[in-house]
Scaffold this active site. Structure first.
Site, PDB file in Angstrom:
ATOM      1  N   HIS A 112      27.684  13.309  50.645  1.00  0.00           N
ATOM      2  CA  HIS A 112      27.779  13.176  49.188  1.00  0.00           C
ATOM      3  C   HIS A 112      28.158  11.725  48.867  1.00  0.00           C
ATOM      4  CE1 HIS A 112      29.623  13.710  45.199  1.00  0.00           C
ATOM      5  NE2 HIS A 112      28.967  14.856  45.124  1.00  0.00           N
TER       6      HIS A 112
ATOM      7  N   ASP B 117      35.408  15.334  54.693  1.00  0.00           N
ATOM      8  CA  ASP B 117      35.222  15.795  53.322  1.00  0.00           C
ATOM      9  C   ASP B 117      34.977  17.303  53.389  1.00  0.00           C
ATOM     10  OD1 ASP B 117      34.537  16.364  50.771  1.00  0.00           O
ATOM     11  OD2 ASP B 117      32.733  15.118  50.702  1.00  0.00           O
TER      12      ASP B 117
END
Lengths: 406, 151
Positions: free
Chosen positions: A118, A195
């Site tokens: 991302h 993440d």
């Protein structure tokens, strides 16, 4: 086991929108009533700032705020003092990379990441490249976004100081082999930052067992409120990095000559009045998820995925990009139809999915499509919803996506 | 009743118009010509990514061209926009663009002036697609505004 009928009663959004099929859980999740009630109760019964007051409501607020650290710690098997609350996952990742960059990186050091990340897990690294002169290398991922361990091993050497990857990628839902990746990184004394935005609340995460150095995730993707991100760091590492923000709530003393004595981690990362309602809501969300059981949630999502995938594979016009993983995400397109046209048709039929590049704007270099549709499930979705979804997907054609405008 | 040709009241025909402009967009070729203004419209919220060019001289839109990656509604609406505005004066074009945006806002609009572009008359009912139907029109509007003081 998941009693989905009962679970659906916990969610006001489901009760208020019985006909809306919500398959956009990768973007955000619905909030159970008890989370909403916990937030309301803070405002109705003990509104106060934290860390400051001597009076009873302030003590209650303080207690609820700090108890959330314990609840989050229980969820991911860390210590409470290893948990800091920031504005969102992005803020937590930025804090991690700012801190690591300042403390541990110098020109010529290498960071390993992937093209399936991302934007939040890449752009802060690009800044380190600009400002510190570190080098960013991409570990090969296959066409379903899974890390190629051979490529990883080839890239790994003494100059690698940081491995920064998602536990579950946001477009394809690829679940990365963290255990092995982290063991190898640590052999070379590289730090590992994870993440976990798309993993948290969907599967058990044990930061101790995985030996994760730093991790970030957001509350709103795990049934909690918006505006809270969690920063986890092994305490000795968390202590070692500098906060981005300076101000109230994070200093112990400061003097007119400009010297500052900071508080310890985790408070040092929480400058300014925090999102108290959000943190309290997150605490309730942790308890709710642990009551249902993360293993149960993961198993149920896998069942939903397998059921949906089998039906989608029977439809000739469907192209699937992530057949093999175990997450509750199915990424697809309809042949010769622009993703947004198909998503618009699904929306017209009360089905919420996401179309586009999903904030992963270099992934197209890997999967040969710069736009996809992502259906992402959660434990409150049902097999009946999937049946309806399949019927609508079958009807997506060049003509039907225009018909919705007449 | 409208002066609009009857055929444009037929939903089947409007649907076919959109399909046709999507599959075979008109004026769909960028040019390398310094006389043209250019706008790259990359939507931040969706994947649409188009470039619109226009050649404006003596207060008249001499040409419009576009290309890029875009959904049905973006492509067809930009294609129809180019057909509709080529040959118009800036003043005429401005009125057409304004009426088009009124239609997308769900307000009263002059349907005669919009000709085939009334195919997008129901887009306002689907808020998520309004931006698709706007992207090319925003580009031409910006370029008209840019050139107007000089003309």
């Amino acid at each position: 086991m998941i009693d989905v009928k009962k679970i659906r009663q916990d969610f006001p959004m489901i009760i208020n929108h019985p006909d809306l099929i919500y398959f956009d859980n990768g973007a955000t999740t619905y909030k159970p009533k008890r989370v909403i009630d916990a937030i309301l109760s803070f405002y109705e019964n003990y509104t106060s700032n934290v860390e400051r007051g001597d009076y009873p409501t302030a003590i209650l607020a303080d207690k609820a705020y700090h108890q959330t650290r314990e609840k989050v710690a229980k969820l991911i098997n860390s210590e409470a003092k290893e948990i800091a609350f920031l504005a969102n996952d992005t803020a937590a990742l930025n804090q991690i990379y700012y801190g690591i960059g300042k403390k541990y990186l110098k020109e010529g050091d290498v960071i390993l990441t992937t093209k399936a990340e991302h934007a939040s897990n890449l752009l802060p690294l690009y800044r380190l490249k600009d400002e510190k002169g570190v080098e960013i290398k991409y570990i090969d991922v296959d066409i379903e976004g899974n890390i190629n361990l051979d490529s990883y091993k080839e890239l790994m050497n003494e100059s690698v100081k940081l491995v920064a990857i998602a536990m579950v990628t946001n477009v394809l839902g690829s679940i990365q082999p963290l255990k092995e990746i982290i063991q190898i990184a640590h052999k070379f004394n590289a730090l590992v930052s994870i993440d976990a935005a798309q993993a948290i609340g969907h599967q058990p995460i044990d930061v101790k067992e995985l030996d994760i150095d730093f991790m970030a995730f957001s509350s709103h993707k795990m049934c909690g409120p918006d505006g809270v991100g969690v920063l986890y760091g092994k305490y000795n590492l968390l202590e070692s990095i500098e906060p981005i923000l300076l101000g109230g709530g994070m200093n112990a003393r400061y003097y007119s000559d400009g010297s500052i004595k900071l508080k310890k981690a985790p408070e040092v990362f929480e400058a300014g009045t925090p999102n108290i309602e959000g943190v309290i809501g997150l605490g309730e969300a942790c308890e709710y998820l642990m009551d249902i059981g993360l293993e149960n949630i993961h198993e149920y999502e896998k069942e939903l995925r397998a059921y949906c995938l089998n039906k989608m594979k029977e439809i000739d016009s469907v192209i699937i990009y992530n057949e093999t993983n175990d997450s509750g995400v199915i990424t697809f397109n309809i042949k010769d139809i622009f993703a947004q046209d198909a998503a618009g048709y699904l929306a017209f039929h009360n089905i919420a999915v996401r179309s586009g590049n999903h904030c992963a704007k270099i992934l197209h270099e890997v999967i040969n499509s710069d736009q996809t549709i992502r259906a992402s499930f959660y434990f409150y979705n049902t097999f009946e919803e999937i049946d309806k979804f399949i019927e609508v997907v079958k009807n997506i054609t060049k003509e039907s996506v225009i018909d919705i405008f007449f | 009743m409208s002066k609009q040709s009857d055929y444009l009241n037929d939903a089947t025909i409007l649907r076919e118009l959109i399909m046709d402009h999507y599959q075979y967009p008109h004026n769909h070729k960028l040019v390398k010509d310094d006389r043209y203004l250019s706008r790259h419209m990359a939507s931040e919220s969706c994947i649409d990514d188009i470039t619109v060019q226009t050649y404006i001289k003596d207060g008249i839109i001499k040409d419009i061209q576009f290309d890029g990656v875009a959904c049905t509604i973006s492509t067809a609406s930009t294609s129809m926009m180019s057909d509709l505005l080529i040959g118009k004066t800036l003043a005429e074009a401005k009125v057409i663009v304004e009426e088009y945006f009124k239609m997308l806002d769900g307000k009263e609009y002059d349907e005669d002036i919009l000709e085939e572009a009334i195919a997008f008359k129901n887009v306002y009912k689907q808020a998520n697609r309004i931006k698709c139907a706007s992207i090319g029109w925003n580009a031409i509007q910006e370029m008209i505004e840019e050139v107007e003081p000089k003309e």
